[in-house]
Scaffold this motif. Sequence first.
Motif, mmCIF file in Angstrom:
data_model
loop_
_atom_site.group_PDB
_atom_site.id
_atom_site.type_symbol
_atom_site.label_atom_id
_atom_site.label_comp_id
_atom_site.label_asym_id
_atom_site.label_seq_id
_atom_site.Cartn_x
_atom_site.Cartn_y
_atom_site.Cartn_z
ATOM 1 N N VAL B 35 0.830 -1.203 0.000
ATOM 2 C CA VAL B 35 0.000 0.000 0.000
ATOM 3 C C VAL B 35 0.865 1.255 0.000
ATOM 4 O O VAL B 35 1.837 1.347 0.747
ATOM 5 C CB VAL B 35 -0.919 0.029 1.251
ATOM 6 C CG1 VAL B 35 -1.797 1.273 1.234
ATOM 7 C CG2 VAL B 35 -1.766 -1.221 1.322
ATOM 8 N N VAL B 36 0.500 2.196 -0.854
ATOM 9 C CA VAL B 36 1.063 3.548 -0.758
ATOM 10 C C VAL B 36 -0.093 4.477 -0.446
ATOM 11 O O VAL B 36 -1.135 4.412 -1.098
ATOM 12 C CB VAL B 36 1.695 4.026 -2.077
ATOM 13 C CG1 VAL B 36 2.289 5.427 -1.897
ATOM 14 C CG2 VAL B 36 2.749 3.082 -2.556
ATOM 15 N N VAL B 37 0.078 5.332 0.544
ATOM 16 C CA VAL B 37 -0.950 6.329 0.800
ATOM 17 C C VAL B 37 -0.350 7.703 0.499
ATOM 18 O O VAL B 37 0.738 8.041 0.946
ATOM 19 C CB VAL B 37 -1.538 6.194 2.232
ATOM 20 C CG1 VAL B 37 -0.456 6.265 3.290
ATOM 21 C CG2 VAL B 37 -2.608 7.250 2.484
ATOM 22 N N ILE B 38 -1.064 8.445 -0.363
ATOM 23 C CA ILE B 38 -0.564 9.741 -0.816
ATOM 24 C C ILE B 38 -1.343 10.849 -0.121
ATOM 25 O O ILE B 38 -2.575 10.864 -0.156
ATOM 26 C CB ILE B 38 -0.737 9.910 -2.347
ATOM 27 C CG1 ILE B 38 -0.022 8.776 -3.096
ATOM 28 C CG2 ILE B 38 -0.217 11.271 -2.803
ATOM 29 C CD1 ILE B 38 -0.186 8.833 -4.600
ATOM 30 N N ASP B 39 -0.621 11.739 0.522
ATOM 31 C CA ASP B 39 -1.261 12.909 1.116
ATOM 32 C C ASP B 39 -1.354 13.974 0.035
ATOM 33 O O ASP B 39 -0.344 14.535 -0.383
ATOM 34 C CB ASP B 39 -0.430 13.408 2.314
ATOM 35 C CG ASP B 39 -1.165 14.496 3.094
ATOM 36 O OD1 ASP B 39 -2.163 15.013 2.561
ATOM 37 O OD2 ASP B 39 -0.729 14.807 4.212
ATOM 38 N N HIS B 77 8.740 4.713 4.395
ATOM 39 C CA HIS B 77 8.315 3.371 4.779
ATOM 40 C C HIS B 77 7.854 3.365 6.233
ATOM 41 O O HIS B 77 8.562 3.826 7.121
ATOM 42 C CB HIS B 77 9.488 2.402 4.576
ATOM 43 C CG HIS B 77 9.113 0.978 4.859
ATOM 44 N ND1 HIS B 77 10.031 0.019 5.178
ATOM 45 C CD2 HIS B 77 7.909 0.368 4.872
ATOM 46 C CE1 HIS B 77 9.405 -1.130 5.378
ATOM 47 N NE2 HIS B 77 8.109 -0.938 5.186
ATOM 48 N N ASP B 78 6.655 2.859 6.444
ATOM 49 C CA ASP B 78 6.174 2.695 7.809
ATOM 50 C C ASP B 78 6.714 1.366 8.327
ATOM 51 O O ASP B 78 6.269 0.293 7.908
ATOM 52 C CB ASP B 78 4.641 2.690 7.826
ATOM 53 C CG ASP B 78 4.100 2.724 9.245
ATOM 54 O OD1 ASP B 78 4.764 2.155 10.140
ATOM 55 O OD2 ASP B 78 3.028 3.304 9.458
ATOM 56 N N LYS B 79 7.675 1.424 9.239
ATOM 57 C CA LYS B 79 8.399 0.205 9.619
ATOM 58 C C LYS B 79 7.568 -0.769 10.435
ATOM 59 O O LYS B 79 7.981 -1.912 10.649
ATOM 60 C CB LYS B 79 9.668 0.588 10.387
ATOM 61 C CG LYS B 79 10.687 1.214 9.439
ATOM 62 C CD LYS B 79 12.007 1.481 10.106
ATOM 63 C CE LYS B 79 12.995 1.997 9.074
ATOM 64 N NZ LYS B 79 14.006 2.859 9.683
ATOM 65 N N PRO B 82 5.433 -4.274 6.804
ATOM 66 C CA PRO B 82 6.435 -4.454 5.754
ATOM 67 C C PRO B 82 6.126 -3.692 4.471
ATOM 68 O O PRO B 82 7.033 -3.304 3.754
ATOM 69 C CB PRO B 82 6.431 -5.967 5.507
ATOM 70 C CG PRO B 82 5.151 -6.461 6.072
ATOM 71 C CD PRO B 82 4.790 -5.531 7.183
ATOM 72 N N GLU B 83 4.862 -3.468 4.177
ATOM 73 C CA GLU B 83 4.517 -2.924 2.858
ATOM 74 C C GLU B 83 3.614 -1.708 2.930
ATOM 75 O O GLU B 83 2.658 -1.587 2.168
ATOM 76 C CB GLU B 83 3.856 -4.009 1.995
ATOM 77 C CG GLU B 83 4.806 -5.090 1.528
ATOM 78 C CD GLU B 83 5.794 -4.603 0.473
ATOM 79 O OE1 GLU B 83 5.704 -3.438 0.033
ATOM 80 O OE2 GLU B 83 6.655 -5.407 0.081
ATOM 81 N N LEU B 84 3.866 -0.814 3.862
ATOM 82 C CA LEU B 84 3.076 0.413 3.912
ATOM 83 C C LEU B 84 3.990 1.622 3.701
ATOM 84 O O LEU B 84 4.985 1.787 4.406
ATOM 85 C CB LEU B 84 2.351 0.544 5.257
ATOM 86 C CG LEU B 84 1.540 1.841 5.460
ATOM 87 C CD1 LEU B 84 0.439 1.990 4.425
ATOM 88 C CD2 LEU B 84 0.948 1.889 6.862
#
Lengths: 289, 269
Positions: B35-39, B77-79, B82-84
């Motif tokens: 997931v990528v979250v775009i602000d 990367h949100d540690k 794994p995939e945010l």
Amino acid sequence: MIVYHLIVGGVGSKGYAYFPLFVPLLFPVSIVGFRNLVTCAIMFGSNAPGRVRVNPEAITIKGIRQGLLVTLAEEDRIGGNWHTDLLALEERLGANPAFFRGGRVALDVGTRELSRSDLEQTRSLLDRHQVELWAVVGTSPTTEAAAQELGLVIDLGPARPAAPEAVPEEAAGEGEEQLAADGLVVRRTLRSGQSLRHPGHVVVVGDVNPGAEVVAGGDIVVWGRVRGVVHAGALGDEKAVICALDLAPTQLRIASRIARSPEDKRRKPVPEMASVQDGHIVAEPWQGR
Amino acid sequence: MAARVITITSGKGGVGKTTIAANLSVALAMSGHRVVVIDADVGLRNLDMMLGLENRIVYDLVDVIEGRSRLRQALVHDKRLPELFLLPAAQTRDKSAVQPADMVRVCDELREQHDYIMIDSPAGIEQGFRYAIAPADEILIITNPEVAAVRDADRVVGLIEAEEKGPARLIINRINPDMVRRGEMLGIADVIELLAIDLIGTVPEEPDILVSANRGRPLAFSPDGCLAGQAFHNIARRLQGEDVPFLTLREQGMLGRLFSFVRAGGESS
């Protein structure tokens, strides 16, 4: 003099009791009148051909998918003067201010050769009537160039308008922008901020949500709920009617009359028809005949 | 697999767009998606704070658009998962720095490497809204059960229909079960009746949502024992195509159900 009748109605168990409040809105009316006078005076001054005959009938108005299309007839040109045309346009706008107010207009000028200042004048004239000029179409390259300089659209074709929300979508399917002047069927819900204007009758198959408006020269029939503002007979037809399966508009207008819905919420919506009777807007439950 | 681009928007400000974007992103990432979250709220960025990633931002969306940074460098990367990843907004610029085509380009570049791209739209219906919905495959409209929020949502639904981006789906946020029961708040049915779009979820109002946002740890990280956290995970599952029953009964609250049961019993006797 236009007198708006503001009707605060209450629903009785056997029918409708209305308590009309007469609120003459003299101010805006006189302003319009005054502006007309001023503009006319200026135009005659710069024009000075003596008497100018104006034929507002030579201006036709059609509903198109992007708003209204105002066409100036070729044969109406008297001495080839744009000021005469503007005068006719002004008269047409002044005759039904409520219909045009807040609308978007595309102007079809035919073969006329217009300068940038001609178009600027036109735009400010429309501005004064709270009408947005967004497109000028014509066959003259001079006119097209001038319009483009002012950032106006010169092609009504399939290009999307700047504010596509004010568009009856069904018209898009027609391919051609012209619709029959007498009837327009819109098969969707009109949402807040959307505005539908048409010189003829309008049928909405869907709801008219709060914040949306329908302005029609003729009748308005809504196969659904009416919660927004509906204005029938906006070109002055007092015989226009408004029908809906559930008629609970923010405001109801027929010709120059305005009414609000009764405050009390009816529990079970019934189909109703509103019309002008004895100078008041009256809504009655629809009875099969 | 190419990613789905989901834009979260509302028209009105303060209805919970950013909270929902953060929580849905966490919930989707927790179920194993990339997931990528775009602000997209350039100039008023908040999403980084809500995710607790503020101090790790080096580059931002506008840096990428204007070529000062590569896209990969800007992703934070949100540690905890794994995939945010977060693509933060620029704080020192405004909405005019981004064009709809820029967002489309950025999202196209992200599509290859991810499963979901969530875009947190700014409030309003101007430029920011325009570029936020430009790349969207799907749109989620957030509203609160109050007349002003619903009216603005209706406006946005109309704009989205005109852009042919729809059909949008609806999330009703901040439902206060007590107030609905007392008739002081619009009910879910009233909102749906007006907007006439599909409901994908409802989120009850809970103080924990605010507390977790302030701590930079969205509630969706620990959904157990809290309705709102579960609601976010349910919405995430519905986004993935699962048929998850609505929490509608529980929105009344357990106590409320008990009361109505008692009342019903009382009336019959």
